[in-house]
Write an enzyme that holds these catalytic residues in place. Structure first.
Site, PDB file in Angstrom:
ATOM      1  N   ASP A 132     134.685  61.810 -60.019  1.00 36.09           N
ATOM      2  CA  ASP A 132     135.904  62.260 -60.722  1.00 36.09           C
ATOM      3  C   ASP A 132     136.329  63.585 -60.091  1.00 36.09           C
ATOM      4  O   ASP A 132     135.617  64.126 -59.250  1.00 36.09           O
ATOM      5  CB  ASP A 132     135.632  62.443 -62.235  1.00 36.09           C
ATOM      6  CG  ASP A 132     134.488  63.407 -62.490  1.00 36.09           C
ATOM      7  OD1 ASP A 132     133.367  62.949 -62.701  1.00 36.09           O
ATOM      8  OD2 ASP A 132     134.702  64.634 -62.410  1.00 36.09           O
TER       9      ASP A 132
ATOM     10  N   GLY B 275     131.625  65.953 -60.063  1.00 36.24           N
ATOM     11  CA  GLY B 275     133.075  66.115 -60.066  1.00 36.24           C
ATOM     12  C   GLY B 275     133.501  66.883 -58.811  1.00 36.24           C
ATOM     13  O   GLY B 275     132.929  67.931 -58.504  1.00 36.24           O
TER      14      GLY B 275
ATOM     15  N   GLU C 243     121.831  56.235 -62.239  1.00 38.76           N
ATOM     16  CA  GLU C 243     121.653  56.901 -60.941  1.00 38.76           C
ATOM     17  C   GLU C 243     120.297  56.574 -60.328  1.00 38.76           C
ATOM     18  O   GLU C 243     120.068  56.823 -59.152  1.00 38.76           O
ATOM     19  CB  GLU C 243     121.799  58.419 -61.112  1.00 38.76           C
ATOM     20  CG  GLU C 243     123.226  58.818 -61.497  1.00 38.76           C
ATOM     21  CD  GLU C 243     123.339  60.276 -61.940  1.00 38.76           C
ATOM     22  OE1 GLU C 243     124.396  60.869 -61.702  1.00 38.76           O
ATOM     23  OE2 GLU C 243     122.388  60.819 -62.524  1.00 38.76           O
TER      24      GLU C 243
ATOM     25  N   MET D  21     125.585  68.984 -63.257  1.00 36.93           N
ATOM     26  CA  MET D  21     124.915  69.625 -64.393  1.00 36.93           C
ATOM     27  C   MET D  21     123.406  69.822 -64.204  1.00 36.93           C
ATOM     28  O   MET D  21     122.727  70.170 -65.165  1.00 36.93           O
ATOM     29  CB  MET D  21     125.194  68.817 -65.681  1.00 36.93           C
ATOM     30  CG  MET D  21     126.679  68.738 -66.008  1.00 36.93           C
ATOM     31  SD  MET D  21     127.086  67.691 -67.433  1.00 36.93           S
ATOM     32  CE  MET D  21     126.441  68.656 -68.768  1.00 36.93           C
ATOM     33  N   GLU D  22     122.900  69.606 -62.985  1.00 37.30           N
ATOM     34  CA  GLU D  22     121.438  69.683 -62.808  1.00 37.30           C
ATOM     35  C   GLU D  22     120.952  70.310 -61.502  1.00 37.30           C
ATOM     36  O   GLU D  22     119.894  70.969 -61.480  1.00 37.30           O
ATOM     37  CB  GLU D  22     120.811  68.267 -62.878  1.00 37.30           C
ATOM     38  CG  GLU D  22     120.979  67.537 -64.173  1.00 37.30           C
ATOM     39  CD  GLU D  22     122.298  66.783 -64.276  1.00 37.30           C
ATOM     40  OE1 GLU D  22     122.953  66.571 -63.225  1.00 37.30           O
ATOM     41  OE2 GLU D  22     122.703  66.429 -65.402  1.00 37.30           O
TER      42      GLU D  22
HETATM   43  N1  ADE Z   1     129.118  64.975 -63.071  1.00 40.05           N
HETATM   44  C1  ADE Z   1     130.082  64.102 -62.702  1.00 40.05           C
HETATM   45  N2  ADE Z   1     131.306  64.604 -62.954  1.00 40.05           N
HETATM   46  C2  ADE Z   1     131.108  65.820 -63.517  1.00 40.05           C
HETATM   47  C3  ADE Z   1     131.966  66.816 -64.015  1.00 40.05           C
HETATM   48  N3  ADE Z   1     133.294  66.644 -63.982  1.00 40.05           N
HETATM   49  N4  ADE Z   1     131.421  67.943 -64.536  1.00 40.05           N
HETATM   50  C4  ADE Z   1     130.082  68.115 -64.571  1.00 40.05           C
HETATM   51  N5  ADE Z   1     129.221  67.189 -64.113  1.00 40.05           N
HETATM   52  C5  ADE Z   1     129.720  66.057 -63.587  1.00 40.05           C
END
Ligand code: ADE
Length: 259
Positions: A219, A78, A12, A195-196
Site C-alpha cells: 500500500d 507501506g 507472511e 511495524m517491526e
Molecule cells: N505494513 C504494511 N503497510 C503498512 C503501513 N501503511 N503502515 C505500517 N505498516 C505497514
C-alpha cells in the site's frame, strides 16, 4: 549456520513453513516456532504478530533460545518513496524507529535510542546483497508463474522493482499522507514504513546477530492503505514472501557450499 525467519502475520510466513523438511513445533511465549531444514540448512520460522514489542520479544527468543546466527524478517510495508509501486520490494540498508522520540530531553535527538547513542541500525551488508539478488531472481524467473496477470493488473503492478534504503518502523499503521510527508521531510532517504523491522534490528544489534529485512510494498501508507493492505496481504503477500525466501535460501546455500 542457523537462520531465523520471521514475519509479522501468518500470511507472511505460511508459504515458508511449507518449504521446511522435518518440521518440529515449539510453543514459547505464546508463539509457535517451527524448526526444520531447507536443503540441509537449519531454519527456525515464526510469525511474531504485529508491532515492535511482539517482534523484539520474538527475535530475542530466536537468538537466546534457538541460537540463530542471522534473522531474515520478511513481510509487507507501506511505500514512502513515490517511485515505489505495489508489488515492488525494498531490502533494508538501515532501519529506524519513527515513533521513538525522547528529544524533550536535551541530550537526545529525535529517533535516537537512549543509551545506544544511535537512531539507525544497519542491515548485514552481504546478506542484504543476497536478498536484493534473491528478489530480482524471483521477479525474473518465478513472479509471473505464481501471481497471475489478472492479479498483477488488479494491483496495477507493471514491472516490479527491487530497491534498497531506509526502512522506518513504528507502532502505528500509517494511513495518513500528511504524517508520511512529515517523516519524509526529516528522513529524505525513507523507502517504506512498517511495524517491526527496526525493533528486530535493535535486538540483533544488541546481541551481535546479523539481520536482513525484506519488504513487499502492499500500500502507499495513505488513505487507501486500509483497503489495499488486507487485499494485497490475502492475495499476493504469501506467494511473494515464499518465492523471495526460497531464492534467498538457495543463494545462501550456494555461498555456504563454496566457502
Ligand atoms: N505494513 C504494511 N503497510 C503498512 C503501513 N501503511 N503502515 C505500517 N505498516 C505497514
Amino acid at each position: 549456520m542457523k537462520l531465523g525467519i520471521m514475519g509479522a502475520m501468518p500470511e507472511e510466513i505460511s508459504g515458508i513453513l511449507d518449504m521446511l523438511d522435518d518440521r518440529v513445533r515449539r510453543q514459547i511465549g505464546g508463539r509457535e516456532f517451527w524448526e526444520g531444514t531447507w536443503s540441509g540448512l537449519e531454519v527456525v520460522a515464526v510469525f511474531s504478530r504485529l508491532g515492535k514489542v511482539a517482534a523484539a520479544a520474538t527475535a530475542t527468543v530466536l537468538i537466546t533460545h534457538f541460537h540463530v546466527d542471522h534473522i531474515l524478517f520478511i513481510g509487507v510495508a507501506g511505500g514512502a518513496d513515490p517511485e515505489l509501486s505495489l508489488g515492488d520490494v525494498v531490502v533494508a540498508r538501515d532501519l529506524i524507529q519513527h515513533d521513538m522520540d525522547a528529544s524533550a530531553l536535551p541530550m537526545f535527538d529525535r529517533f535516537e535510542i537512549p543509551l545506544l547513542g544511535r537512531s539507525r541500525f544497519a542491515a548485514h551488508a552481504s546478506f542484504r546483497d543476497k536478498a536484493i539478488k534473491a528478489a530480482q531472481l524471483f521477479f525474473d524467473h518465478d513472479f509471473d508463474g505464481v501471481v497471475s496477470k489478472q492479479t498483477q493488473a488488479s494491483f496495477a503492478i507493471g514491472t516490479p522493482k527491487v530497491a534498497t534504503g531506509l526502512i522506518a518502523s513504528g507502532d502505528r499503521f500509517v494511513s495518513d499522507a500528511a504524517y508520511l510527508e512529515s517523516l519524509r521531510a526529516v528522513l529524505p532517504d525513507l523507502r517504506c514504513v512498517e511495524m517491526e523491522g527496526a525493533a528486530v534490528a535493535q535486538v540483533c544489534f544488541e546481541f551481535s546477530t546479523g539481520v536482513t529485512v525484506v519488504r513487499v510494498i502492499s500500500d502507499r501508507a495513505d488513505h487507501d492503505a486500509p483497503v489495499d493492505f488486507p487485499r494485497f496481504t490475502a492475495e499476493v503477500a504469501s506467494v511473494m514472501t515464499k518465492g523471495i525466501a526460497k531464492q534467498f535460501l538457495y543463494l545462501l546455500m550456494l555461498d555456504l557450499s563454496t566457502h
